[in-house]
Structures are given as C-alpha cells and as structure tokens.
Design a protein around this motif. Structure first.
Motif, PDB file in Angstrom:
ATOM      1  N   GLU A  65       0.860  -1.194   0.000  1.00  0.00           N
ATOM      2  CA  GLU A  65       0.000   0.000   0.000  1.00  0.00           C
ATOM      3  C   GLU A  65       0.887   1.232   0.000  1.00  0.00           C
ATOM      4  N   VAL A  66       0.538   2.180  -0.858  1.00  0.00           N
ATOM      5  CA  VAL A  66       1.336   3.404  -0.944  1.00  0.00           C
ATOM      6  C   VAL A  66       0.431   4.627  -0.837  1.00  0.00           C
ATOM      7  N   PHE A  67       1.044   5.720  -0.402  1.00  0.00           N
ATOM      8  CA  PHE A  67       0.406   7.021  -0.523  1.00  0.00           C
ATOM      9  C   PHE A  67       0.914   7.639  -1.821  1.00  0.00           C
ATOM     10  N   VAL A  68      -0.003   8.210  -2.567  1.00  0.00           N
ATOM     11  CA  VAL A  68       0.359   8.826  -3.850  1.00  0.00           C
ATOM     12  C   VAL A  68       0.116  10.332  -3.737  1.00  0.00           C
ATOM     13  N   PHE A  69       1.157  11.094  -4.048  1.00  0.00           N
ATOM     14  CA  PHE A  69       1.060  12.559  -3.975  1.00  0.00           C
ATOM     15  C   PHE A  69       1.327  13.160  -5.349  1.00  0.00           C
ATOM     16  N   GLY A  70       0.419  13.984  -5.810  1.00  0.00           N
ATOM     17  CA  GLY A  70       0.637  14.682  -7.078  1.00  0.00           C
ATOM     18  C   GLY A  70       1.642  15.821  -6.874  1.00  0.00           C
ATOM     19  N   ARG A  71       2.497  16.034  -7.863  1.00  0.00           N
ATOM     20  CA  ARG A  71       3.507  17.082  -7.731  1.00  0.00           C
ATOM     21  C   ARG A  71       2.878  18.459  -7.546  1.00  0.00           C
ATOM     22  N   ALA A  72       1.892  18.785  -8.361  1.00  0.00           N
ATOM     23  CA  ALA A  72       1.289  20.121  -8.321  1.00  0.00           C
ATOM     24  C   ALA A  72       0.689  20.400  -6.940  1.00  0.00           C
ATOM     25  N   ALA A  73      -0.013  19.413  -6.386  1.00  0.00           N
ATOM     26  CA  ALA A  73      -0.643  19.608  -5.071  1.00  0.00           C
ATOM     27  C   ALA A  73       0.417  19.842  -3.994  1.00  0.00           C
ATOM     28  N   LEU A  74       1.498  19.067  -4.071  1.00  0.00           N
ATOM     29  CA  LEU A  74       2.571  19.235  -3.073  1.00  0.00           C
ATOM     30  C   LEU A  74       3.217  20.609  -3.191  1.00  0.00           C
ATOM     31  N   LEU A  75       3.565  20.998  -4.399  1.00  0.00           N
ATOM     32  CA  LEU A  75       4.284  22.270  -4.577  1.00  0.00           C
ATOM     33  C   LEU A  75       3.402  23.462  -4.193  1.00  0.00           C
ATOM     34  N   ASP A  76       2.113  23.383  -4.493  1.00  0.00           N
ATOM     35  CA  ASP A  76       1.195  24.453  -4.079  1.00  0.00           C
ATOM     36  C   ASP A  76       1.149  24.550  -2.552  1.00  0.00           C
ATOM     37  N   HIS A  77       1.085  23.373  -1.924  1.00  0.00           N
ATOM     38  CA  HIS A  77       1.037  23.335  -0.455  1.00  0.00           C
ATOM     39  C   HIS A  77       2.323  23.922   0.139  1.00  0.00           C
ATOM     40  N   PHE A  78       3.439  23.556  -0.433  1.00  0.00           N
ATOM     41  CA  PHE A  78       4.725  24.049   0.081  1.00  0.00           C
ATOM     42  C   PHE A  78       4.856  25.562  -0.138  1.00  0.00           C
ATOM     43  N   ALA A  79       4.326  26.040  -1.238  1.00  0.00           N
ATOM     44  CA  ALA A  79       4.395  27.485  -1.506  1.00  0.00           C
ATOM     45  C   ALA A  79       3.606  28.249  -0.446  1.00  0.00           C
ATOM     46  N   ALA A  80       2.515  27.652  -0.018  1.00  0.00           N
ATOM     47  CA  ALA A  80       1.688  28.316   0.997  1.00  0.00           C
ATOM     48  C   ALA A  80       2.269  28.138   2.404  1.00  0.00           C
ATOM     49  N   ARG A  81       3.009  27.077   2.611  1.00  0.00           N
ATOM     50  CA  ARG A  81       3.597  26.784   3.936  1.00  0.00           C
ATOM     51  C   ARG A  81       5.083  26.451   3.753  1.00  0.00           C
ATOM     52  N   PRO A  82       5.895  27.471   3.579  1.00  0.00           N
ATOM     53  CA  PRO A  82       7.320  27.231   3.264  1.00  0.00           C
ATOM     54  C   PRO A  82       8.056  26.394   4.300  1.00  0.00           C
ATOM     55  N   ALA A  83       7.701  26.525   5.570  1.00  0.00           N
ATOM     56  CA  ALA A  83       8.414  25.744   6.598  1.00  0.00           C
ATOM     57  C   ALA A  83       8.177  24.250   6.395  1.00  0.00           C
ATOM     58  N   VAL A  84       6.944  23.904   6.011  1.00  0.00           N
ATOM     59  CA  VAL A  84       6.641  22.491   5.751  1.00  0.00           C
ATOM     60  C   VAL A  84       7.399  22.036   4.498  1.00  0.00           C
ATOM     61  N   GLY A  85       7.367  22.873   3.477  1.00  0.00           N
ATOM     62  CA  GLY A  85       8.084  22.548   2.240  1.00  0.00           C
ATOM     63  C   GLY A  85       9.570  22.351   2.489  1.00  0.00           C
ATOM     64  N   TYR A  86      10.130  23.209   3.324  1.00  0.00           N
ATOM     65  CA  TYR A  86      11.553  23.117   3.656  1.00  0.00           C
ATOM     66  C   TYR A  86      11.862  21.772   4.316  1.00  0.00           C
ATOM     67  N   ALA A  87      11.016  21.398   5.285  1.00  0.00           N
ATOM     68  CA  ALA A  87      11.252  20.138   6.005  1.00  0.00           C
ATOM     69  C   ALA A  87      11.067  18.931   5.088  1.00  0.00           C
ATOM     70  N   VAL A  88      10.007  18.952   4.294  1.00  0.00           N
ATOM     71  CA  VAL A  88       9.739  17.799   3.427  1.00  0.00           C
ATOM     72  C   VAL A  88      10.827  17.671   2.356  1.00  0.00           C
ATOM     73  N   LEU A  89      11.189  18.792   1.747  1.00  0.00           N
ATOM     74  CA  LEU A  89      12.234  18.715   0.714  1.00  0.00           C
ATOM     75  C   LEU A  89      13.591  18.349   1.318  1.00  0.00           C
TER      76      LEU A  89
END
Lengths: 161, 103
Positions: free
Chosen positions: A101-125
C-alpha cells in the motif's frame, strides 16, 4: 496509520504532517504491480505505507533485457522523487515485490502546499534530499567496489597473458 | 637342400615379423597439435556484474539462477555500501561479502 514512520514527514509537526498526508491518496497494489516505468513522466511521489517495492534497471543478459534489482524500498520510505526534481522522468522501474500500500502525492498539489507553507516545504524537501543523498552515497560506494574488482580482474587477465 | 632353403625362408620371415613388431612398439607417433581456442562467452554489459571469475567459471548457468545471483550480489553490495556510509572507513569500503559472483 501513524505518520511518524514515514521518511518524508520526519521533523514535520503532527498537524502539518496530517495536512500533507491529506493531499495524497492511498493505493493498494497487488504483488507484481508496476508502479512506474523507466523513462515515464514523473508526476507523482510515493510513500510506502506497507509492503516492499523493487527498483530495477534493464540490463542485457545473454542478449535479453532483464530487470536487475538496484534497490529495495520498504514501509515508510519514499520513492519516485523524480516527481520533485527536473526533468521529472523516472530513472528506474518500480514493481511491488509483495502486496503493498502506498500514498500517492501529485507534484502540483505538493508544490502548491509548500508554496503556501514554506516551513513544511523546507522540512519535506530536506527529507527528500536525504533520500536522494543516501542513494548517491550508496552508489558511489558500490561503484568504487566494482571498480576495484574491474582493476583486479584486468590485472589478473594481464598476468595470465 | 630344399629343407635348408625352407628353414632359411622361415628364419627370414620370423626375423621380418619380429623387426616389424619391434618397430611398431618403439615408434614415436607424431601427435596432432592440439590448439586450445580461447573460449569466448557472452558476457553481460558491465554494471554490477561482472568481471568476476566465478561468473565465468560456471558454464551453462540457467538465466534464472544467474538473475538470482545478481540480485543477491546487489543486496550484499548495497548492505556493504550502507555500512560504509554509516561508518566511513577504508576497511568498511573494501570489506568482502559472501556474494556468489565474487568467490
């Protein structure tokens, strides 16, 4: 499911981790399912919730292309990071080794989310970078070990002549 | 006289047979020169595999067995590489594994 076992969400606050997980969808994959093919466009990032995935490259063995195991990914690990890194093409083939079983994340959804929450984007990247860096280091070491054998073999073949 | 000639003929015949037998027993036969042709094998492209002797020394290994050996080799090599990353030393980098392709 606890999100603390996911490499992708290490050092991410629980609420933020849940928000990231909400961007993805869960997918059940029977054993032997090809998750992505070598060279295919990489638009999705995957995190294994349970199971095991083989990452392979084609190698010519006795005139036939055979999928050769390069790496195994298990529960909690991330795969398909080419989705976040240009040129967004998969450089390996991924096939489930067992029911997974996997979680599937679309690139566009992730990048939009990270743009709105840079601290989360920083940690995830940062976590994605750790995965990429780990592969680089492993392959550097494997390459050097193989080079050593090539040299030993070449020397042995030279002495035999 | 006839008896003498017959005896002489028999003696000559016996001598000839003995000489022929002796010659056959002591002759050095010229052995045909054996030329050893170097064996050319189909070798896979070299990435993980293989410049290793063990690989070449196993004639007619079924493809499935070979693929399993490669898989085992990759797993062992990856584990060795990960050990090196965990504690980078020259010994860790050059440690041996039990891979069937290198023994």
């Amino acid at each position: 499911m606890s999100d603390t076992h996911l490499d992708l969400l290490k050092s991410v606050a629980p609420d933020d981790a849940r928000a990231v997980l909400a961007l993805g969808s869960r997918r059940a994959l029977p054993s032997g399912t090809v998750l992505f093919e070598l060279g295919a466009p990489a638009d999705h990032l995957y995190v294994i919730d349970r199971g095991r995935v083989n990452l392979t490259l084609p190698m010519q063995v006795f005139g036939h292309d055979e999928d050769i195991l390069v790496e195994e990914r298990v529960s909690g690990q991330t795969l398909g990071w080419s989705a976040l890194i240009p040129p967004h093409r998969f450089t390996l083939k991924a096939t489930t080794q067992i029911d997974t079983e996997v979680f599937v994340f679309g690139r566009a959804a992730l990048l939009d989310h990270f743009a709105a929450r840079p601290a989360v984007g920083y940690a995830v990247l940062g976590n994605v970078s750790a995965t990429v860096g780990q592969r680089l280091q492993v392959f550097q070491a494997m390459w050097l070990r193989e080079m050593k054998r090539v040299l030993q073999f070449s020397r042995g073949a030279g002495e035999a002549k | 006289m006839i008896m003498l000639l017959m005896g002489l003929a028999l003696a000559m015949f016996g001598l000839a047979v003995t000489a022929a037998a002796f010659g056959a027993a002591t002759r050095n036969e010229a052995k045909p020169e054996v030329r050893v042709q170097p064996r050319v094998e189909a070798v896979p492209e070299r990435f993980f595999a293989d410049p290793h002797r063990a690989f070449h020394q196993q004639p007619n290994v079924p493809l499935e067995v070979l693929l399993l050996q490669i898989e085992q080799h990759v797993r062992l090599e990856q584990a060795a590489a990960e050990s090196f990353i965990h504690l980078p030393t020259s010994e860790a980098l050059n440690c041996r594994t039990e891979s069937p392709l290198v023994h």
